[in-house]
Write an enzyme that holds these catalytic residues in place. Structure first.
Site, mmCIF file in Angstrom:
data_model
loop_
_atom_site.group_PDB
_atom_site.id
_atom_site.type_symbol
_atom_site.label_atom_id
_atom_site.label_comp_id
_atom_site.label_asym_id
_atom_site.label_seq_id
_atom_site.Cartn_x
_atom_site.Cartn_y
_atom_site.Cartn_z
ATOM 1 N N ARG A 1 0.879 -1.398 -0.136
ATOM 2 C CA ARG A 1 0.003 0.057 0.047
ATOM 3 C C ARG A 1 0.974 1.237 -0.024
ATOM 4 O O ARG A 1 1.651 1.256 0.778
ATOM 5 C CB ARG A 1 -0.965 0.077 1.266
ATOM 6 C CG ARG A 1 -2.203 -0.834 1.268
ATOM 7 C CD ARG A 1 -3.164 -0.511 2.352
ATOM 8 N NE ARG A 1 -2.606 0.197 3.507
ATOM 9 C CZ ARG A 1 -3.508 0.374 4.530
ATOM 10 N NH1 ARG A 1 -4.878 0.535 4.412
ATOM 11 N NH2 ARG A 1 -2.856 1.072 5.738
ATOM 12 N N THR B 1 -1.384 7.699 -0.900
ATOM 13 C CA THR B 1 -2.547 7.427 -1.484
ATOM 14 C C THR B 1 -3.479 6.251 -1.024
ATOM 15 O O THR B 1 -4.562 6.437 -1.496
ATOM 16 C CB THR B 1 -2.426 7.081 -2.886
ATOM 17 O OG1 THR B 1 -1.559 5.852 -2.972
ATOM 18 C CG2 THR B 1 -1.339 8.180 -3.503
ATOM 19 N N ASP C 1 0.010 -3.209 11.919
ATOM 20 C CA ASP C 1 0.356 -3.658 10.594
ATOM 21 C C ASP C 1 0.748 -5.097 10.446
ATOM 22 O O ASP C 1 1.725 -5.598 11.354
ATOM 23 C CB ASP C 1 1.766 -2.983 10.444
ATOM 24 C CG ASP C 1 1.839 -3.117 8.740
ATOM 25 O OD1 ASP C 1 1.811 -2.064 7.968
ATOM 26 O OD2 ASP C 1 2.357 -4.093 8.404
ATOM 27 N N ASP D 1 4.300 -6.142 9.382
ATOM 28 C CA ASP D 1 5.534 -5.732 10.339
ATOM 29 C C ASP D 1 5.294 -6.691 11.420
ATOM 30 O O ASP D 1 6.208 -6.927 12.064
ATOM 31 C CB ASP D 1 5.261 -4.098 10.719
ATOM 32 C CG ASP D 1 5.779 -3.181 9.720
ATOM 33 O OD1 ASP D 1 6.336 -3.601 8.721
ATOM 34 O OD2 ASP D 1 5.259 -2.186 9.670
HETATM 35 C C1 PRP Z 1 -1.279 -4.836 4.438
HETATM 36 C C2 PRP Z 1 -2.309 -6.130 4.139
HETATM 37 C C3 PRP Z 1 -3.034 -6.152 2.989
HETATM 38 C C4 PRP Z 1 -3.315 -4.556 3.048
HETATM 39 C C5 PRP Z 1 -4.684 -4.295 3.532
HETATM 40 O O1 PRP Z 1 -0.308 -5.285 3.355
HETATM 41 O O2 PRP Z 1 -1.479 -7.396 4.221
HETATM 42 O O3 PRP Z 1 -2.347 -6.335 1.871
HETATM 43 O O4 PRP Z 1 -2.259 -4.029 3.831
HETATM 44 O O5 PRP Z 1 -4.965 -2.868 3.213
HETATM 45 P P1 PRP Z 1 -5.947 -2.340 2.099
HETATM 46 O O6 PRP Z 1 -7.290 -3.115 2.193
HETATM 47 O O7 PRP Z 1 -6.184 -0.970 2.693
HETATM 48 O O8 PRP Z 1 -5.334 -2.584 0.673
HETATM 49 P P2 PRP Z 1 0.740 -3.948 3.198
HETATM 50 O O9 PRP Z 1 0.653 -3.168 2.187
HETATM 51 O O10 PRP Z 1 1.236 -3.262 4.507
HETATM 52 O O11 PRP Z 1 2.125 -4.761 2.644
HETATM 53 P P3 PRP Z 1 3.000 -5.961 3.515
HETATM 54 O O12 PRP Z 1 2.045 -7.115 3.786
HETATM 55 O O13 PRP Z 1 3.883 -6.325 2.733
HETATM 56 O O14 PRP Z 1 3.379 -5.569 4.772
HETATM 57 N N1 URA Z 2 -2.800 -3.104 6.700
HETATM 58 C C1 URA Z 2 -2.435 -3.836 7.919
HETATM 59 O O1 URA Z 2 -1.708 -4.500 8.058
HETATM 60 N N2 URA Z 2 -3.129 -3.349 9.073
HETATM 61 C C2 URA Z 2 -4.270 -2.501 8.951
HETATM 62 O O2 URA Z 2 -4.938 -2.464 9.835
HETATM 63 C C3 URA Z 2 -4.655 -2.230 7.555
HETATM 64 C C4 URA Z 2 -3.961 -2.413 6.574
#
Ligand code: PRP
Ligand code: URA
Length: 209
Positions: free
Chosen positions: A104, A108, A200, A203
């Site tokens: 993400r 944005t 997150d 993380d």
């Molecule tokens: C997190 C999660 C989803 C996304 C959800 O991933 O694992 O893929 O956010 O958010 P959304 O519904 O608003 O799109 P992130 O982008 O943090 O990536 P990561 O798994 O690599 O940490």
């Molecule tokens: N992605 C995450 O990992 N946590 C949230 O709460 C939203 C998006």
């Protein structure tokens, strides 16, 4: 909520509470996500078709149930999807795996793709998309779009936590895709995080913050 199954099994809810706790360690968080994934997998595969085959037990012959029909592919939305993927593969080790790399954009909240790899025969398989968090749904919508472009037709989406806003957007974009989740939380905050949520997921799984 139409098209949404909330998996309210006591073990799932208990484990989810420990995952939400900010004091839970990275190792504990990963282990619990894998454990919950097996329970979510149990629910998402509940309707799989069975046939019977002839086998011999030590006591004699019987007609025994066995899976038939479409094979499975698990599509993991990287990174955090891999936490659910491991538990799903524990239950269905013969499944194929697709990887959709998305992150993400923090400003944005758009989903940016950086990797995609999937089996060629998606159209012949049941595709179970796995990602712990359904927040704005930008990532889930983009992942399912890409999988559909590559031929996937019969798709289900499994997450751990969903926001009401994300469910509404996702169902609007992909009404044919049913959602399985352990909980639907209150709302998204101004940064697009689920409240109360668990923070997150990526993380917390990998100790990157
Ligand atoms: C997190 C999660 C989803 C996304 C959800 O991933 O694992 O893929 O956010 O958010 P959304 O519904 O608003 O799109 P992130 O982008 O943090 O990536 P990561 O798994 O690599 O940490
Ligand atoms: N992605 C995450 O990992 N946590 C949230 O709460 C939203 C998006």
């Amino acid at each position: 909520m139409q098209g949404v199954t909330i998996v309210d099994h006591p073990l799932v809810q208990h484990k989810l509470t420990i995952m939400r706790d900010k004091e839970t360690s990275t190792a504990g968080f990963r282990r619990l996500l894998r454990e919950i994934a097996t329970l979510l997998c149990y629910e998402v595969t509940r309707g799989l078709e069975l046939t019977t085959i002839d086998i011999e037990t030590p006591m004699g012959p019987m007609k025994a149930p066995t899976l038939v029909g479409k094979k499975l592919v698990f599509a993991s939305v990287l990174r955090a999807g891999n936490g659910l993927l491991e538990g799903m593969l524990d239950l269905v080790p013969a499944a194929r795996v697709a990887h959709v790399g998305l992150y993400r954009d923090p400003n944005t909240l758009e989903a940016i793709e950086y990797y995609f790899k999937a089996p060629d025969d998606l159209g012949d398989r049941l595709t179970v998309v796995v990602d712990p968090m359904l927040a704005t749904a930008n990532s889930a919508i983009a992942a399912v779009e890409r999988l559909k472009e590559r031929g996937a037709k019969d798709i289900r989406f499994v997450c751990l936590l969903a926001a009401p806003e994300g469910i509404e957007r996702f169902r609007g974009a992909h009404p044919d895709v049913t959602i399985f989740t352990a909980a639907v939380d209150s709302h998204l905050n101004e940064h697009g995080y689920i409240v109360p949520g668990l923070g997150d997921a990526g993380d917390r799984m990998y100790g990157t913050k």
